[in-house]
Design an enzyme around this catalytic site. Structure first.
Site: not given
Length: 453
Positions: A45, A86, A111, A160, A243, A327
């Site tokens: 935060d 932030e 948030d 926070d 490829h 292949e």
């Protein structure tokens, strides 16, 4: 079980059945690997008291299983915007996670919808300072190891609180609680007075909702096409990359799955760099409604492993190998040109291309390749639903995947052109249809690598 354009699909080719077939002779099958490393959660935060104003960030690193706090980071930033604060929390949270385990699989919880949507690739980053911080975040840990989750503010109280603590003190916090280190704690700063609940004058703890709303409107993803109703649940998105060219490709020689085969030529390496530039944009500004790539797998051939390495570098992904993606085995035709095959086996090359059951001497038919490719696609649909898997593969393998998802008769698979290093995208749901067929759609077929150069 030969199919024609007017007849039904071949039983055993489109019908998935309950069992997976064995890998081609002499090749051990390897499941697509899960991402390695410890599972961590980064809670982050940041804010500014005023926008811009005195700001700081906080980040908490937890063990994903136990919830134990492993590291805490916070710092006062001076006068900044909310968004810079932030993003700063994100950068330092990811760096702390990388110090614990560079191979960590990390869920970032924030948030800030702006941070989550931009770092997930769904919104563009237009602000230069935020773009620079976003690049620092990508450098901290490879993007393929990180996913982003938005959480309500009430679920982000630890980060926070750290951010508010350093905004109050004007200092920094760096605490490590990992088992493999001597526990440490560092807190510095001039000790400015103030409340730690974010309620000082000019600070409400609210993000710039108007800016986020504007960003959301400007970056609303354009759909890759209106999907038809499908089964419940999320499909897997499979990005198939052929490829680049090799010396055999350039000289028109067949290179099958019987041997490791030649490496990429210099032109082939340039081609796959173009393909890598396209694949990196999947889920962002190209086909933005698709998930961004999170897994990488390759055929065991030399040329496809080299291709996968080039694809993985910008994604931060390492490839696993899957033998069933090799292949088609061409047997006696391997390393020969078309005129040489025609001289030795008149008319048989066309028969192999149009008759699903026709095999080259000692090799595989289209139906054989379809069975093993179908098993791999089914496994991916079951195990990797909701995610994007990048596959470095070959012409016949990609034709088979397109044919199976599009329910094209195998007699017509050879009419699908797959140029070197081209990008093909299919989506497949985990449940088979009522008729036993794969349920999926074709997003793009054979996008040329030159568009990414």
């Amino acid at each position: 079980m030969t199919a024609t354009g007017d007849g039904p699909a071949q039983p055993g080719l489109f019908d998935l059945g309950p069992e997976e077939p064995p890998a081609p002779d002499g090749q051990a099958s390897v499941d697509v690997p899960a991402a390695p490393g410890r599972r961590l959660v980064v809670e982050t935060d940041g804010g500014a008291r005023g926008n811009p104003g005195p700001g700081g960030y906080g980040a908490v690193v937890r063990d994903a299983e136990s919830g134990e706090v492993l590291a805490e980071r916070a710092a006062f930033l001076g006068v900044v915007s909310n968004n810079v604060a932030e993003y700063s929390g994100l950068v330092h949270g990811l760096r702390a996670a990388a110090e614990i385990d560079t191979a960590a699989v990390v869920e970032v919880r924030a948030d800030s919808k702006l941070v989550v949507e931009q770092m997930s690739g769904r919104w563009k980053i237009k602000h230069a300072e935020l773009a620079a911080l976003a690049e620092q975040a990508r450098q901290a840990l490879p993007p393929g190891q990180v996913r982003y989750t938005w959480v309500p503010r009430a679920q982000n109280t630890a980060a926070d609180a750290l951010a508010n603590a350093v905004m109050d003190s004007g200092g920094t916090i760096a605490r490590d609680h990992t088992e493999d280190r001597v526990p440490s704690s560092a807190v510095s700063g001039p000790g400015r007075a103030g409340r730690a609940d974010g309620q000082q004058a000019g600070w409400s703890g609210a993000h710039d909702d108007a800016e986020e709303a504007a960003a959301a409107e400007a970056n609303a993803p354009r759909s890759s096409g209106t999907p038809l109703p499908r089964h419940d649940g999320e499909p897997v998105t499979v990005v198939l990359v052929r490829h680049g060219v090799t010396a055999h490709t350039e000289s028109g020689r067949y290179s099958g799955g019987d041997t490791p085969g030649p490496p990429l030529s210099e032109l082939g390496r340039r081609q796959v760099r173009g393909a890598a530039a396209i694949v990196r944009r999947v889920g962002t500004d190209l086909w933005p409604d698709l998930p961004t790539p999170s897994q990488l797998v390759a055929s065991p051939m030399v040329r496809t492993r080299e291709t996968a390495a080039a694809l993985g570098e910008p994604l931060g992904l390492t490839a696993g190998t899957e033998a069933r993606l090799a292949e088609c085995r061409f047997g006696s035709w391997d390393t020969l040109t078309v005129p040489e095959i025609e001289a030795g086996w008149p008319g048989q090359l066309l028969s192999w291309a149009t008759d699903p059951d026709h095999r080259p001497p000692g090799g595989e038919s289209m139906a054989d390749v379809g069975v093993r490719v179908g098993a791999v696609v089914r496994r991916l649909a079951a195990d990797r639903r909701g995610s994007t898997v990048v596959v470095a593969a070959h012409t016949v393998v990609i034709r088979a995947a397109v044919g199976l998802v599009g329910q094209l008769p195998a007699a017509h698979w050879s009419s699908v052109r797959i140029p070197p290093a081209s990008v093909t995208i299919v989506r497949v749901w985990p449940q088979a249809g009522a008729d036993g067929h794969l349920v999926g759609d074709l997003t793009v077929v054979a996008c040329p690598a030159e568009l990414g150069a």
